[in-house]
Design a protein around this motif. Structure first.
Motif, mmCIF file in Angstrom:
data_model
loop_
_atom_site.group_PDB
_atom_site.id
_atom_site.type_symbol
_atom_site.label_atom_id
_atom_site.label_comp_id
_atom_site.label_asym_id
_atom_site.label_seq_id
_atom_site.Cartn_x
_atom_site.Cartn_y
_atom_site.Cartn_z
ATOM 1 N N UNK A 38 0.833 -1.206 0.000
ATOM 2 C CA UNK A 38 0.000 0.000 0.000
ATOM 3 C C UNK A 38 0.867 1.256 0.000
ATOM 4 N N UNK A 39 1.965 1.217 0.735
ATOM 5 C CA UNK A 39 2.868 2.362 0.754
ATOM 6 C C UNK A 39 3.515 2.566 -0.616
ATOM 7 N N UNK A 40 3.848 1.474 -1.285
ATOM 8 C CA UNK A 40 4.467 1.569 -2.611
ATOM 9 C C UNK A 40 3.536 2.224 -3.627
ATOM 10 N N UNK A 41 2.246 2.185 -3.375
ATOM 11 C CA UNK A 41 1.279 2.724 -4.333
ATOM 12 C C UNK A 41 1.302 4.250 -4.380
ATOM 13 N N UNK A 42 1.862 4.884 -3.357
ATOM 14 C CA UNK A 42 1.958 6.341 -3.369
ATOM 15 C C UNK A 42 0.633 7.049 -3.225
ATOM 16 N N UNK A 43 -0.284 6.480 -2.447
ATOM 17 C CA UNK A 43 -1.570 7.141 -2.222
ATOM 18 C C UNK A 43 -1.365 8.514 -1.590
ATOM 19 N N UNK A 44 -2.269 9.427 -1.878
ATOM 20 C CA UNK A 44 -2.214 10.739 -1.243
ATOM 21 C C UNK A 44 -2.574 10.643 0.239
ATOM 22 N N UNK A 45 -3.381 9.661 0.585
ATOM 23 C CA UNK A 45 -3.728 9.373 1.971
ATOM 24 C C UNK A 45 -3.838 7.865 2.111
ATOM 25 N N UNK A 46 -3.350 7.335 3.226
ATOM 26 C CA UNK A 46 -3.439 5.900 3.467
ATOM 27 C C UNK A 46 -4.085 5.666 4.825
ATOM 28 N N UNK A 47 -5.196 4.937 4.816
ATOM 29 C CA UNK A 47 -5.946 4.606 6.025
ATOM 30 C C UNK A 47 -5.886 3.102 6.241
ATOM 31 N N UNK A 48 -5.677 2.685 7.485
ATOM 32 C CA UNK A 48 -5.705 1.273 7.840
ATOM 33 C C UNK A 48 -6.706 1.079 8.970
ATOM 34 N N UNK A 49 -7.600 0.115 8.817
ATOM 35 C CA UNK A 49 -8.533 -0.202 9.896
ATOM 36 C C UNK A 49 -7.979 -1.356 10.720
ATOM 37 N N UNK A 50 -8.099 -1.245 12.038
ATOM 38 C CA UNK A 50 -7.645 -2.281 12.954
ATOM 39 C C UNK A 50 -8.790 -2.682 13.877
ATOM 40 N N UNK A 51 -8.770 -3.965 14.284
ATOM 41 C CA UNK A 51 -9.839 -4.474 15.130
ATOM 42 C C UNK A 51 -9.372 -4.895 16.500
ATOM 43 N N UNK A 52 -9.784 -6.103 16.906
ATOM 44 C CA UNK A 52 -9.546 -6.559 18.267
ATOM 45 C C UNK A 52 -8.066 -6.700 18.600
ATOM 46 N N UNK A 53 -7.217 -6.972 17.623
ATOM 47 C CA UNK A 53 -5.787 -7.153 17.871
ATOM 48 C C UNK A 53 -4.981 -5.880 17.740
ATOM 49 N N UNK A 54 -5.639 -4.746 17.844
ATOM 50 C CA UNK A 54 -4.988 -3.462 17.577
ATOM 51 C C UNK A 54 -3.762 -3.215 18.439
ATOM 52 N N UNK A 55 -3.846 -3.501 19.741
ATOM 53 C CA UNK A 55 -2.722 -3.212 20.634
ATOM 54 C C UNK A 55 -1.462 -3.965 20.217
ATOM 55 N N UNK A 56 -1.619 -5.247 19.898
ATOM 56 C CA UNK A 56 -0.467 -6.039 19.474
ATOM 57 C C UNK A 56 0.096 -5.527 18.155
ATOM 58 N N UNK A 57 -0.798 -5.134 17.248
ATOM 59 C CA UNK A 57 -0.359 -4.648 15.944
ATOM 60 C C UNK A 57 0.419 -3.347 16.093
ATOM 61 N N UNK A 58 -0.067 -2.446 16.931
ATOM 62 C CA UNK A 58 0.638 -1.186 17.169
ATOM 63 C C UNK A 58 2.034 -1.436 17.721
ATOM 64 N N UNK A 59 2.165 -2.473 18.547
ATOM 65 C CA UNK A 59 3.453 -2.771 19.167
ATOM 66 C C UNK A 59 4.468 -3.330 18.178
ATOM 67 N N UNK A 60 3.987 -4.004 17.116
ATOM 68 C CA UNK A 60 4.901 -4.788 16.299
ATOM 69 C C UNK A 60 4.930 -4.435 14.817
ATOM 70 N N UNK A 61 4.116 -3.489 14.395
ATOM 71 C CA UNK A 61 4.114 -3.097 12.986
ATOM 72 C C UNK A 61 4.288 -1.589 12.885
ATOM 73 N N UNK A 62 5.129 -1.159 11.951
ATOM 74 C CA UNK A 62 5.384 0.255 11.724
ATOM 75 C C UNK A 62 4.168 0.884 11.050
ATOM 76 N N UNK A 63 3.477 1.752 11.772
ATOM 77 C CA UNK A 63 2.297 2.433 11.241
ATOM 78 C C UNK A 63 2.570 3.920 11.033
ATOM 79 N N UNK A 64 3.831 4.276 10.922
ATOM 80 C CA UNK A 64 4.208 5.668 10.737
ATOM 81 C C UNK A 64 3.611 6.224 9.453
ATOM 82 N N UNK A 65 3.006 7.400 9.536
ATOM 83 C CA UNK A 65 2.450 8.056 8.360
ATOM 84 C C UNK A 65 1.122 7.513 7.903
ATOM 85 N N UNK A 66 0.561 6.562 8.668
ATOM 86 C CA UNK A 66 -0.716 5.942 8.302
ATOM 87 C C UNK A 66 -1.808 6.448 9.237
#
Length: 226
Positions: A38-66
């Motif tokens: 998704x980052x490679x696509x060069x979108x003008x805005x990039x949105x990611x939806x997260x659900x029940x596992x959000x805390x773990x995902x925030x801890x282990x995946x780079x969400x900078x600029x999203x």
């Protein structure tokens, strides 16, 4: 043209028993790989939806600029698209919808889709693979009201199929990229083994259980929309 990428990663899988977004995939995680595309696509805005596992995902995946949109009830059938629409930049001409558990989708497929629908301002664009239609999909601004009224994310395809809006089908190479809902799906994705050759036992692969992994390479950085 201002294009927003919407990566749906709020759904889980009761059959897996772990956040599928964090399953190991080619030296990264499943969500890390799809987010990299998704980052490679060069979108003008990039949105990611997260659900029940959000805390773990925030801890282990780079969400900078999203722009992250929390949708904790997505596993119970609520739409993660509806809250995401509130985060869409007011300048957006259209949204490209991608799935967080479908790493086989390429940036080239996204670029082909956007190039095809950008000129005539097509209301809906769908990728047409050899064996059927699938993501990525495009929804122009005139569809935003429809997207805000969805009861669940699966209804996205009802909007496409009802025929109330013109649909442009854009050729994509190969078959529809596989998704992950079961361990057999995951085995097929990471190893190419045919599930019919034997039952899959969780734990048989090193990639089966999510483990802390380094973020893959330097990502193209996107500034979050105001």
């Amino acid at each position: 043209m201002f294009v927003t990428g919407l990566l749906l990663a709020a759904d889980g899988s009761a059959q897996l028993g772990v956040p599928k977004q964090l399953l190991a995939y080619h030296g990264d995680t499943l969500l890390g790989a799809t987010l990299g595309t998704a980052r490679e696509c060069g979108f003008d805005q990039l949105i990611v939806t997260l659900g029940a596992g959000s805390d773990q995902i925030h801890d282990r995946i780079d969400l900078d600029g999203v722009r992250v949109v929390e949708s904790p009830h997505a596993d119970t059938g609520s739409s993660s698209i509806v809250p995401a629409m509130e985060a869409v930049d007011r300048r957006t001409d259209g949204i490209v919808v991608l799935l967080g558990d479908q790493p086989g989708v390429t940036s080239a497929t996204v670029w082909s889709l956007v190039a095809e629908v950008a000129g005539p301002a097509t209301p809906i664009g769908v990728s047409r693979y050899d064996n059927g239609r699938g993501h990525p999909c495009w929804f122009g601004r005139e569809l935003f009201g429809e997207l805000r009224g969805l009861c669940n994310d699966a209804e996205l395809w009802e909007v496409i199929e009802l025929g109330q809006f013109p649909v442009t089908q854009v050729d994509a190479i190969g078959n529809v990229p596989p998704r992950v809902d079961t361990w057999d799906d995951y085995r097929r994705l990471v190893s190419g083994v045919n599930p019919a050759h034997g039952a899959f036992t969780p734990g048989a692969f090193d990639d089966t259980h999510p483990t802390p992994l380094p973020v893959r390479g330097p990502h193209r950085r996107h500034r979050a929309a105001p």
